[in-house]
Design a protein around this motif. Structure first.
Motif, PDB file in Angstrom:
ATOM      1  N   GLY A  50       0.935  -1.174   0.098  1.00 22.18           N
ATOM      2  CA  GLY A  50       0.009  -0.065   0.104  1.00 22.18           C
ATOM      3  C   GLY A  50       0.921   1.354  -0.060  1.00 22.18           C
ATOM      4  O   GLY A  50       2.088   1.101  -0.166  1.00 22.18           O
ATOM      5  N   THR A  51       0.372   2.211  -0.072  1.00 25.84           N
ATOM      6  CA  THR A  51       1.006   3.773   0.474  1.00 25.84           C
ATOM      7  C   THR A  51       0.322   4.768   1.272  1.00 25.84           C
ATOM      8  O   THR A  51      -0.973   4.683   1.331  1.00 25.84           O
ATOM      9  CB  THR A  51       0.843   4.447  -1.108  1.00 25.84           C
ATOM     10  OG1 THR A  51       1.691   5.716  -1.073  1.00 25.84           O
ATOM     11  CG2 THR A  51      -0.507   4.658  -1.508  1.00 25.84           C
ATOM     12  N   MET A  52       1.220   5.282   2.054  1.00 26.01           N
ATOM     13  CA  MET A  52       0.753   6.511   2.794  1.00 26.01           C
ATOM     14  C   MET A  52       0.302   7.629   1.777  1.00 26.01           C
ATOM     15  O   MET A  52       0.729   7.707   0.844  1.00 26.01           O
ATOM     16  CB  MET A  52       1.980   6.713   3.754  1.00 26.01           C
ATOM     17  CG  MET A  52       2.429   5.808   4.630  1.00 26.01           C
ATOM     18  SD  MET A  52       3.675   6.336   5.850  1.00 26.01           S
ATOM     19  CE  MET A  52       2.816   7.153   6.817  1.00 26.01           C
ATOM     20  N   LEU A  53      -0.401   8.649   2.489  1.00 23.96           N
ATOM     21  CA  LEU A  53      -0.474   9.767   1.970  1.00 23.96           C
ATOM     22  C   LEU A  53       0.118  11.079   2.389  1.00 23.96           C
ATOM     23  O   LEU A  53       0.447  11.098   3.571  1.00 23.96           O
ATOM     24  CB  LEU A  53      -2.187  10.225   1.819  1.00 23.96           C
ATOM     25  CG  LEU A  53      -2.959   8.905   1.122  1.00 23.96           C
ATOM     26  CD1 LEU A  53      -4.362   9.169   1.371  1.00 23.96           C
ATOM     27  CD2 LEU A  53      -2.623   9.058  -0.511  1.00 23.96           C
ATOM     28  N   PRO A  54       0.560  12.058   1.603  1.00 22.89           N
ATOM     29  CA  PRO A  54       1.114  13.269   2.482  1.00 22.89           C
ATOM     30  C   PRO A  54       0.369  14.172   2.940  1.00 22.89           C
ATOM     31  O   PRO A  54      -1.160  14.041   2.959  1.00 22.89           O
ATOM     32  CB  PRO A  54       1.802  13.899   1.063  1.00 22.89           C
ATOM     33  CG  PRO A  54       0.637  13.574  -0.145  1.00 22.89           C
ATOM     34  CD  PRO A  54       0.352  12.021   0.126  1.00 22.89           C
ATOM     35  N   PHE A  55       0.853  14.885   4.095  1.00 16.85           N
ATOM     36  CA  PHE A  55      -0.146  15.775   4.636  1.00 16.85           C
ATOM     37  C   PHE A  55      -0.488  16.832   3.629  1.00 16.85           C
ATOM     38  O   PHE A  55       0.634  17.349   2.804  1.00 16.85           O
ATOM     39  CB  PHE A  55       0.679  16.315   5.989  1.00 16.85           C
ATOM     40  CG  PHE A  55       1.636  17.712   5.747  1.00 16.85           C
ATOM     41  CD1 PHE A  55       1.433  18.864   5.531  1.00 16.85           C
ATOM     42  CD2 PHE A  55       3.089  17.008   5.332  1.00 16.85           C
ATOM     43  CE1 PHE A  55       2.356  19.874   5.252  1.00 16.85           C
ATOM     44  CE2 PHE A  55       3.940  18.328   5.091  1.00 16.85           C
ATOM     45  CZ  PHE A  55       3.632  19.519   4.928  1.00 16.85           C
ATOM     46  N   GLY A  56      -1.613  17.680   3.841  1.00 18.89           N
ATOM     47  CA  GLY A  56      -1.904  18.757   3.218  1.00 18.89           C
ATOM     48  C   GLY A  56      -2.008  18.657   1.608  1.00 18.89           C
ATOM     49  O   GLY A  56      -1.802  19.305   0.518  1.00 18.89           O
TER      50      GLY A  56
END
Length: 369
Positions: free
Chosen positions: A231-237
């Motif tokens: 999977g993948t994380m998502l960036p803030f903002g």
């Protein structure tokens, strides 16, 4: 091991003094082949993170680091080379040494050059995961200097509009001294959730908040194992966090000669190659622009004024970056550092491998004993 207290994850914990934990971890790395001074540096780096409440970058990381040392993926005795490229600039080749060792050597150089020249720029290649980013800028505070630390890291989330991990969480750290007030200490990953929290949640069998990650098929998930498994994380903002992560890869990787563009090795997964992480350190003396006492007074004015601002509903106090972590440090220095049962067992297993005594822990905080 069992304990009466629990972490936010619900795990039982044990407590150990910072000095005992530092000595224990240093002994593990010395047995693994690091010189005594370097082993102490790695231990101090990890324990400093635990003291500041950044447990995902604390001694939880030691077993992975040790495995990479034993497999020759971290050089136990690197030949770190420092090249003077300009009057106030240095290029450092970490020779695949442990990130804490390479990063500390590079920050020492940055502080020394800034002391002579007023400012410094130090680029680092062939380094590795270097733990809590604040650890390095805090060293500059001891010399009344402003410091900025950039780094890149292994793929964690996609460029804006993508679905495959490419850029790293790549924490940015900044430290600015003050006088009587709290110094400004920023340590900020490019993701909403620090990747270390994902591994901690996976080990504990707990979920992560919604809206922070996608599974391997690009679907939203709260399962840390689904995130880890392709999977993948998502960036803030949103797009802003993604843009900053690209900047971190430029400064940490492209500029330094280290790996970049999704090629940095993952310390937990890639056991077939070095990481080749890159960093960039900047230091300068505030007294280049005004007397130091004037600068500190102005910083004190800013901090005090920020903290006096009207508070939103439900907020008891306005804190500046680094203040919460410093309060954690002060508390844990008195009460001891809480370690989860899982972390204790893994550290004790490492001690058994090395023929060392196990952790000396207690089931409750030291205060009131």
């Amino acid at each position: 091991m069992t304990g009466q207290d629990t972490l936010e994850t619900g795990e039982s914990v044990r407590y150990i003094s910072a000095s005992d934990l530092r000595g224990f971890v240093a002994a593990l790395f010395e047995e693994a082949g690091l010189p005594k001074e370097d082993a102490r540096t790695v231990a101090d780096n990890l324990v400093c993170a635990n003291l500041r409440g950044n447990d995902t970058h604390g001694v939880f990381r030691a077993p992975t680091y040790l495995e990479r040392v034993r497999n020759g993926l971290y050089a136990a005795t690197p030949r770190i080379n420092v090249e003077e490229t300009a009057f106030a600039a240095r290029s450092v080749d970490g020779d695949n040494g442990m990130g804490a060792v390479v990063g500390t050597r590079a920050m020492q150089e940055a502080i020394s050059v800034a002391g002579q020249c007023g400012t410094s720029l130090v680029s680092i290649r062939n380094s590795n995961h270097y733990g809590m980013a604040a650890y390095y800028v805090l060293q500059a505070l001891e010399h009344d200097m402003v410091a900025i630390a950039f780094t890149n890291s292994s793929p964690a989330f996609p460029p804006w509009g993508g679905r495959k991990p490419f850029f790293g969480t790549s924490p940015l750290a900044v430290a600015v001294p003050a006088g009587k007030e709290q110094p400004y200490v920023l340590d900020m990953a490019m993701s909403v959730l620090a990747r270390g929290n994902v591994y901690v949640a996976a080990q504990a069998g707990t979920s992560i908040p919604p809206g922070l990650a996608l599974d391997k098929d690009g679907r939203p998930t709260t399962d840390p194992k689904a995130l880890i498994d392709g999977g993948t994380m998502l960036p803030f903002g949103g797009v802003k966090g993604a843009a900053l992560s690209m900047l971190m890869d430029i400064f940490g990787g492209v500029l330094s000669g280290a790996a970049f563009a999704g090629r940095v090795g993952n310390p937990h997964m890639d056991f077939d190659r070095p990481q080749n992480v890159g960093h960039l350190f900047m230091c300068f003396r505030p007294d280049l622009f005004m007397p130091m006492e004037v600068f500190k007074s102005r910083m004190d004015d800013l901090v005090a004024t920020v903290k006096r601002q009207p508070r939103a509903e439900g907020i008891d106090e306005i804190l500046i970056p680094g203040e919460r972590e410093d309060r954690s440090r002060r508390r844990r220095e008195k009460e001891g550092i809480p370690l989860s049962t899982d972390v204790c067992e893994k550290l004790d297993a490492e001690a058994a491998k090395a023929g060392l005594a196990q952790l000396n822990t207690t089931p409750a905080p030291f205060a009131g004993k």
